[in-house]
Write an enzyme that holds these catalytic residues in place. Structure first.
Site, PDB file in Angstrom:
ATOM      1  N   GLY A   1     -13.480  -9.438 -15.407  1.00 28.40           N
ATOM      2  CA  GLY A   1     -12.500  -8.434 -15.809  1.00 28.40           C
ATOM      3  C   GLY A   1     -12.764  -7.131 -15.078  1.00 28.40           C
ATOM      4  N   PRO A   2     -11.933  -6.112 -15.312  1.00 37.75           N
ATOM      5  CA  PRO A   2     -12.154  -4.810 -14.664  1.00 37.75           C
ATOM      6  C   PRO A   2     -13.542  -4.305 -15.003  1.00 37.75           C
ATOM      7  CG  PRO A   2     -10.021  -4.863 -15.726  1.00 37.75           C
ATOM      8  CD  PRO A   2     -10.746  -6.100 -16.173  1.00 37.75           C
TER       9      PRO A   2
ATOM     10  N   TYR B   1     -14.963 -17.343  -6.731  1.00 37.44           N
ATOM     11  CA  TYR B   1     -13.938 -17.675  -7.713  1.00 37.44           C
ATOM     12  C   TYR B   1     -12.640 -18.038  -7.012  1.00 37.44           C
ATOM     13  CZ  TYR B   1     -12.547 -12.851  -6.681  1.00 37.44           C
ATOM     14  OH  TYR B   1     -12.174 -11.692  -6.024  1.00 37.44           O
TER      15      TYR B   1
ATOM     16  N   SER C   1     -14.438 -18.509 -11.956  1.00 35.69           N
ATOM     17  CA  SER C   1     -15.518 -18.916 -11.062  1.00 35.69           C
ATOM     18  C   SER C   1     -15.462 -20.421 -10.815  1.00 35.69           C
ATOM     19  CB  SER C   1     -16.879 -18.575 -11.678  1.00 35.69           C
ATOM     20  OG  SER C   1     -17.034 -17.195 -11.843  1.00 35.69           O
TER      21      SER C   1
ATOM     22  N   TYR D   1       0.806  -1.224   0.000  1.00 37.18           N
ATOM     23  CA  TYR D   1       0.000   0.000   0.000  1.00 37.18           C
ATOM     24  C   TYR D   1       0.843   1.280   0.000  1.00 37.18           C
ATOM     25  CZ  TYR D   1      -4.417  -2.398   0.133  1.00 37.18           C
ATOM     26  OH  TYR D   1      -5.510  -3.166  -0.217  1.00 37.18           O
TER      27      TYR D   1
ATOM     28  N   GLU E   1      -8.280  -6.922   4.681  1.00 34.86           N
ATOM     29  CA  GLU E   1      -7.558  -8.016   4.040  1.00 34.86           C
ATOM     30  C   GLU E   1      -6.829  -8.883   5.060  1.00 34.86           C
ATOM     31  OE1 GLU E   1      -5.320  -5.877   1.073  1.00 34.86           O
ATOM     32  OE2 GLU E   1      -7.203  -5.130   0.225  1.00 34.86           O
TER      33      GLU E   1
END
Length: 421
Positions: A399-400, A190, A209, A95, A137
């Site tokens: 995808g994005p 996924y 997935s 980060y 996270e």
């Protein structure tokens, strides 16, 4: 908490981000990968070359600036993005690197307009937002490792079986190489697959997935082969999977992740609407419902080019034949002569609202849909036109992601980067 002055400064940059956001994120990735080429092992290079990832990040930054005075509204989106980061192996130490290069990119693109006050405000805001991600996270990593059969990082899985589902989609049945326990997952989730392809300088990570219900002695992923079309390059990972990966080979997987999941406590009728490879998470959800909730009505609608491109048709029809709760409908854009001869589909052409209203018993249902972005925008528009409650609409980008709504209605909900297939 951010100071009121910082909030005002961040919100004052919204028009600038709307105009220059994509230039900032393009410069950000250039700076990031020059200074830290090792991070190329985490990113989808095709999305980079097609500028899809840059556009997704620009949308995220823009939405964050819009909502900086209401950070609590970002929490659902934080959880979605954190799932993706955890599946990729993003760690707390990444980060500060990202923050440093984002500020450098803002300064490079905006020049003198990026005053010290603006840069300081963004540094403060980024620090607060990064802390939220890091904490979310960290909790996910802990849960991932401590669950029964769990692990961190990537675990070896042996390909037990490889099944061609259609002309373009192939399934891979995967079992742990170490013969250890296999964690359960939520239908719709996924896994990340990390590939080392001969001749490639970097590893490649893609998300696929899980296409069968949890509780099986294997994980199943079903990948669409992405061949080169026009100026679009082939999908390196999908082509390698289809051409080179066979039973006995090893794939490296993350633990399951993702927020696009079946609400198993919901008792309303459920409608699944998919296009192309978008049916993979919905097949997992369907199989879970018929296993656990034989009283819950299901309408399963799938759109494909024709029967040759239609994956899981036989399996889904078998489920419907033994499960009175399930109704299935197929829509083929360009049926083959054989499709017409055997009446392989229910509708020729494209899905429209009158047809959906004809085959779906009630709009008082929970809707899940997935597929190519134009398809999803169309379905979303139909559901809104039908006055389906927003709370009952759930969808997944491969995808994005972009927005299914008007740009001025964009929120972090619809700009979260998602997975590949």
């Amino acid at each position: 908490m951010l100071s009121e002055r910082t909030i005002q400064i961040i919100k004052s940059t919204v028009p600038v981000l709307e105009k220059h956001g994509i230039h900032i994120t393009k410069r950000f990735y250039q700076l990031l990968f020059t200074a830290h080429p090792e991070l190329l092992n985490m990113f989808n290079h095709a999305n980079q070359s097609q500028e899809r990832q840059q556009a997704a990040l620009a949308n995220v930054v823009y939405a964050a600036a819009q909502h900086i005075d209401k950070l609590e509204t970002l929490l659902p989106a934080v959880k979605q993005i954190a799932h993706k980061h955890r599946s990729l192996g993003v760690k707390a130490e990444h980060y500060p690197i990202v923050g440093e290069h984002l500020l450098l990119a803002i300064k490079d693109v905006l020049g003198e307009a990026a005053t010290e006050e603006i840069l300081q405000a963004w540094a403060e805001a980024y620090g607060v937002i990064a802390k939220v991600f890091i904490e979310a996270e960290a909790e996910m990593y802990q849960q991932s490792e401590q669950q029964q059969g769990g692990w961190t990082g990537f675990r070896g899985f042996r390909v037990e079986n490889k099944v061609k589902e259609s002309d373009v989609i192939t399934s891979f049945y995967l079992v742990p190489q170490d013969r250890g326990a296999l964690p359960s997952f939520e239908p719709g989730q996924y896994v990340s697959v990390k590939m080392e392809i001969p001749g490639e300088a970097n590893t490649h990570i893609r998300q696929y997935s899980l296409s069968d219900a949890p509780g099986k002695p294997y994980y199943r992923i079903s990948a669409k082969r992405e061949d080169a079309i026009g100026g679009k390059p082939e999908g390196k990972v999908s082509v390698y999977l289809h051409d080179q990966i066979n039973p006995g080979d090893i794939l490296w997987l993350s633990t399951p992740a993702g927020e696009f999941t079946l609400d198993q406590q919901d008792s309303k009728p459920v409608v699944f609407i998919s296009g192309g490879v978008g049916l993979t998470p919905l097949v997992s959800m369907l199989n879970t419902i018929v296993d656990n909730r034989p009283d819950r009505p299901v309408t399963f609608i799938h759109a494909a080019r024709n029967g040759n491109a239609h994956a899981f048709k036989q399996q889904v029809e078998e489920v419907a034949n033994r499960s009175p709760q399930v109704s299935v409908y197929w829509c083929y854009a360009k049926p083959t002569d054989q499709d017409r001869e055997i009446n392989a589909y229910d509708r020729e052409g494209y899905i429209d609202l009158p047809w959906l209203q004809k085959v779906i018993p009630t709009k008082e249902a929970t809707f899940y849909f997935c597929g190519p972005v134009p398809f999803m925008k169309t379905v979303y528009g139909f559901l809104k036109e039908w006055d389906v409650a927003e709370a009952h609409i759930h969808y997944e980008f491969f995808g994005p992601s972009g927005s299914l709504e008007n740009p001025e209605e964009a929120t972090l909900k619809n700009v979260v980067p998602q997975h590949e297939g």
